[in-house]
Structure formats: structure tokens, C-alpha cells
Design a protein around this motif. Structure first.
Motif, mmCIF file in Angstrom:
data_model
loop_
_atom_site.group_PDB
_atom_site.id
_atom_site.type_symbol
_atom_site.label_atom_id
_atom_site.label_comp_id
_atom_site.label_asym_id
_atom_site.label_seq_id
_atom_site.Cartn_x
_atom_site.Cartn_y
_atom_site.Cartn_z
ATOM 1 N N ASN A 79 6.831 5.120 -9.127
ATOM 2 C CA ASN A 79 6.323 6.384 -8.585
ATOM 3 C C ASN A 79 7.245 6.857 -7.461
ATOM 4 O OD1 ASN A 79 4.580 8.565 -8.134
ATOM 5 N ND2 ASN A 79 3.350 7.414 -6.653
ATOM 6 N N ASP B 10 5.945 15.181 -6.301
ATOM 7 C CA ASP B 10 5.475 16.488 -6.732
ATOM 8 C C ASP B 10 4.336 16.898 -5.799
ATOM 9 O OD1 ASP B 10 4.381 18.671 -8.021
ATOM 10 O OD2 ASP B 10 4.475 17.783 -10.024
ATOM 11 N N GLY C 17 0.814 -1.220 0.000
ATOM 12 C CA GLY C 17 0.000 0.000 0.000
ATOM 13 C C GLY C 17 0.844 1.265 0.000
ATOM 14 N N GLY C 18 0.180 2.350 -0.318
ATOM 15 C CA GLY C 18 0.813 3.648 -0.179
ATOM 16 C C GLY C 18 1.846 4.021 -1.227
ATOM 17 N N VAL C 19 1.920 3.249 -2.311
ATOM 18 C CA VAL C 19 2.923 3.557 -3.335
ATOM 19 C C VAL C 19 2.403 4.556 -4.379
ATOM 20 C CG1 VAL C 19 4.087 1.335 -3.070
ATOM 21 C CG2 VAL C 19 2.316 1.584 -4.816
ATOM 22 N N GLY C 20 1.129 4.908 -4.259
ATOM 23 C CA GLY C 20 0.570 5.886 -5.182
ATOM 24 C C GLY C 20 -0.260 5.268 -6.294
ATOM 25 N N LYS C 21 -0.746 4.064 -6.021
ATOM 26 C CA LYS C 21 -1.524 3.345 -7.027
ATOM 27 C C LYS C 21 -2.798 4.098 -7.421
ATOM 28 C CE LYS C 21 -2.751 -0.335 -5.240
ATOM 29 N NZ LYS C 21 -4.097 0.165 -4.980
ATOM 30 N N SER C 22 -3.522 4.578 -6.423
ATOM 31 C CA SER C 22 -4.768 5.280 -6.736
ATOM 32 C C SER C 22 -4.487 6.609 -7.432
ATOM 33 C CB SER C 22 -5.572 5.526 -5.453
ATOM 34 O OG SER C 22 -5.839 4.299 -4.827
ATOM 35 N N SER C 23 -3.446 7.299 -6.990
ATOM 36 C CA SER C 23 -3.098 8.572 -7.649
ATOM 37 C C SER C 23 -2.751 8.329 -9.108
ATOM 38 C CB SER C 23 -1.883 9.221 -6.972
ATOM 39 O OG SER C 23 -2.048 9.290 -5.589
ATOM 40 N N PRO D 157 8.060 11.570 -10.717
ATOM 41 C CA PRO D 157 8.752 12.181 -9.579
ATOM 42 C C PRO D 157 7.787 12.569 -8.454
ATOM 43 C CG PRO D 157 8.894 13.571 -11.553
ATOM 44 C CD PRO D 157 8.021 12.438 -11.893
HETATM 45 N N1 ATP Z 1 4.484 11.323 -6.995
HETATM 46 C C1 ATP Z 1 3.937 11.762 -5.866
HETATM 47 N N2 ATP Z 1 4.275 12.956 -5.353
HETATM 48 C C2 ATP Z 1 3.722 13.425 -4.198
HETATM 49 N N3 ATP Z 1 2.802 12.757 -3.476
HETATM 50 C C3 ATP Z 1 2.405 11.559 -3.944
HETATM 51 C C4 ATP Z 1 2.938 10.989 -5.151
HETATM 52 N N4 ATP Z 1 2.339 9.793 -5.360
HETATM 53 C C5 ATP Z 1 1.480 9.615 -4.337
HETATM 54 N N5 ATP Z 1 1.501 10.659 -3.476
HETATM 55 C C6 ATP Z 1 0.736 10.817 -2.227
HETATM 56 O O1 ATP Z 1 0.965 9.662 -1.446
HETATM 57 C C7 ATP Z 1 -0.202 9.239 -0.782
HETATM 58 C C8 ATP Z 1 -0.539 7.794 -1.160
HETATM 59 O O2 ATP Z 1 -0.937 7.742 -2.527
HETATM 60 P P1 ATP Z 1 -2.134 6.838 -3.025
HETATM 61 O O3 ATP Z 1 -3.309 6.953 -2.147
HETATM 62 O O4 ATP Z 1 -2.313 7.110 -4.456
HETATM 63 O O5 ATP Z 1 -1.444 5.413 -2.825
HETATM 64 P P2 ATP Z 1 -2.081 3.963 -2.908
HETATM 65 O O6 ATP Z 1 -1.003 3.069 -3.378
HETATM 66 O O7 ATP Z 1 -3.341 3.973 -3.671
HETATM 67 O O8 ATP Z 1 -2.385 3.720 -1.373
HETATM 68 P P3 ATP Z 1 -3.369 2.620 -0.719
HETATM 69 O O9 ATP Z 1 -2.558 1.392 -0.644
HETATM 70 O O10 ATP Z 1 -3.668 3.206 0.614
HETATM 71 O O11 ATP Z 1 -4.562 2.490 -1.587
HETATM 72 C C9 ATP Z 1 -1.284 10.226 -1.172
HETATM 73 O O12 ATP Z 1 -1.386 11.204 -0.185
HETATM 74 C C10 ATP Z 1 -0.763 10.825 -2.471
HETATM 75 O O13 ATP Z 1 -1.245 12.138 -2.665
#
Ligand code: ATP
Ligand code: MG
Length: 377
Positions: free
Chosen positions: A281, A325, A123-129, A323
Motif C-alpha cells: 500500500n 490516493d 501500524g498505519g500501513v493502511g491495513k484497515s483501509s 497507490p
Molecule cells: N493508499 C492510500 N492513499 C491515501 N491514504 C491512505 C492510503 N492508505 C491508507 N491511507 C490513510 O492512512 C491512514 C492509515 O490507514 P489505516 O487506518 O487503514 O491503517 P492501519 O494499518 O489500519 O492503521 P492502524 O495500525 O492504526 O490500525 C488513514 O488515514 C487512511 O485513510
């Protein structure tokens, strides 16, 4: 000036689309009555699919505008009604185009929709973003895009894409809300407040099946699925429900690459799904002097791609590096994805680049199973 005929008014109404279904209201049986008096005053009744239609004001406004644009119309009075059961059934029948109920359109052999399941090792790697931004960037490129937030425990997609109204339910057919040009459906929309959802495997499977079959997606070029982190029930369900879905792996530079690759690779091998590539990411932070600070180390994305290539035996590319951001996080928090709110910033450029690569491979039958069985003689 002579007053326009009903025929002319209907022609004008054919230019009005239902804001959810995106087809002319005249084709959907939504124009119940239209008349005009000698003074050029038009009275029209528009039938809504359901009384609580969240976009009824838009519909009313569009109707009014289209009719006022007709020469000879002096005034317009729009009345909103609601379809009866029979009318709704006819509409549903028409939208399904003869397709059986509960069938998943993307699973049919002739489907031209590319389905991408976005997965990650943790989790938390930015998948949803990444999912949200790729969706919006693909829509900006002119593709018809839908997103299923299949991360049933951590739904975040609607907020990131800026969806601010609920889906409309027409009997058992669900109209997905839309924002930034993207249709979005999420379990979060069906849970009151912010309650955590405790669902087990079979329920998850059913929820996903419903999102795929009962939601009226229309004709999509691309469907993105935001999977929960790690490997698990949902990934297997996706493979069962949409065998043609392809996987995109998101990782950070730091992650234990071999581990991530192995897990993703083993799922793909088990489910016979194709891996499109890897997105790294949080790759670096660009400093004001232009140098890159590699906060989480470097090379993780390429390593995952290399190990995956070895595991599955085909070349799995690194699709891009995004990157760190601040505007990416801000955009996600405010429902205005960075590819739109800051397209020329470091993350915006990287994400748009990856989307461009995906867009060019969108919608095509090359390399896909045609669902034909050779006949023995
Ligand atoms: N490249 C980036 N630059 C800055 N902030 C980022 C970046 N990618 C992700 N984030 C931030 O990191 C946090 C986690 O991102 P995100 O929710 O997309 O991850 P996820 O993999 O979907 O997490 P989860 O496992 O909880 O579903 C969010 O607050 C997001 O705004
Ligand atoms: Mg997420």
C-alpha cells in the motif's frame, strides 16, 4: 373485485425479508396475524425479534409495500409487536440450524467460507483501509461478505464502511449491522462513546470468540478479519479459533521488508496457517502528468513476498500495489469506501483488481483439509 385470501397475502409477505437476517419474515415466525375485511383493508401484526430493532421502519415499510401490491388490497395497517421468549428461542434454534451454541461455524471442517486475516508488521500501513475496501469490492462482486474488526485497540472499520446503527442483540445472538453490502462487527460497537479499551489476552480471545460464535453471520462466502498491527495475541487466537484462516500481509514500500516478513512468516509457521500473499500500500503517487512519484521508496512489497516465500517454502505472491490516493482517505473518513465512491481512481482500480483475484479463489474446498481421519485397519 373479490378480496384476496389470507393465503395470497401470506404469499406476498413471503417476499418480505427481515432486513437483518435476510430471510422471508414468513419463515422466521414474524407474521403473527394477517386479516382482510370485505373492503380489502388488511391488518397485519409483525413480531420484531427485539423491541429496539434498529431496522423496524424498513421492515414496516417493506411489509406495507408488499401487501399494497396485491390486487384487491385497498389499505394496509401494520402493527409491530415483539416476540416472546418462546418465539425468540424458536427463531434462534432455526437460525442456528441445529448447531450447538457457541460453536464457530467457520471452524467446522465443511465450512465453505474463506477466512482472511489481514495482518501487518506495524501500524498505519493502511491495513484497515485495505480490509474495508476489499470487503466492499467483494460484496460488489456478488459475494456474501462479513468483517470482524479484531483490532480491539484501534477499531476503525465501522466508520470506514459506513455502518451507522448498532447491532441488535436477540438474547445471546448478535445481528451484525450492514453497510455497503457488508456485515460488520467491531468491539467499538460494544464500548460506550470512544473510550479506549484496556483488555488483556484472555479477554481478547473471548471477545473474538464471541464475535465469531454469537454473531449471526448467515451463510458467508468471505470473512475478513482486521487484525491489530504486529504479531500478537489476536493472531494466535485467530489461528486457534479458525484453523483454516489464511493470512494476507499488508506492507508499505518502505518497511524493513525482511523484518516484516520474518514476523509474519514465523507466526504462520507456528500456527500452520497459509499466507495468501502480500499487498503493498502507498506504493506511489500518480502526478497529473501521469508519472509516478515513489514517496516511500519502492520494492518493499515484492521483497516481503520474496522473503516470505523463502521462509515458508512456498511461493507467496505480491497480490497488488495500491497507490496513494486522496479519495481513498476521503472515502474512509466519510464511510463511503473508495471502491464505490471513486472506483476508477488509482486506488479504486488497484483494490478492485486485488478483490477480483480473491473472489475467484473464494468458496472452494481445493487445498483445504477435509477433517477426515484415515482409519487404521
Ligand atoms: N493508499 C492510500 N492513499 C491515501 N491514504 C491512505 C492510503 N492508505 C491508507 N491511507 C490513510 O492512512 C491512514 C492509515 O490507514 P489505516 O487506518 O487503514 O491503517 P492501519 O494499518 O489500519 O492503521 P492502524 O495500525 O492504526 O490500525 C488513514 O488515514 C487512511 O485513510
Ligand atoms: Mg487499523
Amino acid at each position: 373485485m373479490s378480496v384476496p385470501t389470507t393465503e395470497t397475502l401470506l404469499q406476498a409477505l413471503a417476499g418480505v425479508e427481515d432486513p437483518e437476517i435476510h430471510r422471508p419474515i414468513t419463515e422466521l415466525g414474524m407474521v403473527d396475524n394477517v386479516s382482510i375485511d370485505d373492503a380489502g383493508r388488511v391488518a397485519v401484526t409483525i413480531l420484531l425479534t427485539v423491541a429496539a430493532c434498529p431496522l423496524k421502519d424498513t421492515l414496516s415499510r417493506d411489509t406495507d409495500k408488499a401487501l399494497r401490491a396485491v390486487d384487491g388490497v385497498t389499505d394496509v395497517d401494520v402493527t409491530l409487536g415483539v416476540m416472546n421468549d418462546e418465539q425468540r428461542a424458536a427463531l434462534k434454534q432455526q437460525l442456528r440450524g441445529g448447531q450447538a451454541e457457541r460453536e464457530i461455524p467457520f471452524a467446522k471442517p465443511g465450512s465453505l467460507t474463506r477466512v482472511y486475516a489481514v495482518a501487518s508488521g506495524k501500524g498505519g500501513v493502511g491495513k484497515s483501509s485495505v480490509t474495508a475496501n476489499l470487503a466492499v469490492a467483494l460484496a460488489d462482486a456478488g459475494l456474501r461478505v462479513g468483517v470482524v474488526d479484531a483490532d480491539i485497540y484501534g477499531f476503525s472499520i465501522p466508520r470506514m464502511i459506513g455502518v451507522d446503527y448498532p447491532p441488535t442483540q436477540v438474547d445471546d445472538m448478535i445481528m451484525p449491522p450492514e453497510s455497503n453490502g457488508v456485515k460488520v462487527i467491531s468491539v467499538g460497537m460494544f464500548v460506550p462513546g470512544n473510550q479506549p479499551v484496556v483488555w488483556r489476552g484472555p479477554m481478547l480471545h473471548r471477545a473474538l470468540q464471541q464475535f465469531l460464535a454469537d454473531v449471526f453471520w448467515g451463510d458467508l462466502d468471505v470473512l475478513l478479519l482486521d487484525l491489530p498491527p504486529g504479531t500478537g495475541d489476536v493472531a494466535i487466537s485467530v489461528a486457534q479459533l479458525i484453523p483454516g484462516a489464511e493470512i494476507i500481509v499488508v506492507t508499505t514500500p518502505q518497511q524493513a521488508a525482511a523484518e516484516v516478513a520474518e514476523r509474519a512468516g514465523s507466526i504462520a509457521t507456528q500456527t500452520h496457517q497459509r499466507i495468501v500473499g502480500v499487498i503493498e500500500n502507498m506504493s506511489w503517487l500518480e502526478l497529473p502528468d501521469g508519472t509516478r512519484q515513489e514517496i516511500f521508496g519502492s520494492g518493499g512489497g515484492q521483497q516481503v513476498a520474496d522473503s516470505l516465500s523463502r521462509i515458508v517454502g512456498t511461493d507467496i505472491p505480491l497480490l497488488g500495489q495500491i497507490p496513494l490516493d486522496v479519495s481513498l482517505r476521503e472515502g474512509s473518513d466519510t464511510g463511503s469506501p473508495v471502491v464505490n465512491s471513486n472506483p476508477d481512481g488509482p486506488a479504486g482500480v488497484a483494490l478492485r483488481g486485488i478483490a477480483k483475484g480473491l473472489a475467484t479463489r473464494a468458496r472452494g474446498l481445493a487445498g483445504r483439509k477435509l477433517g477426515l481421519t484415515p482409519q487404521s485397519r
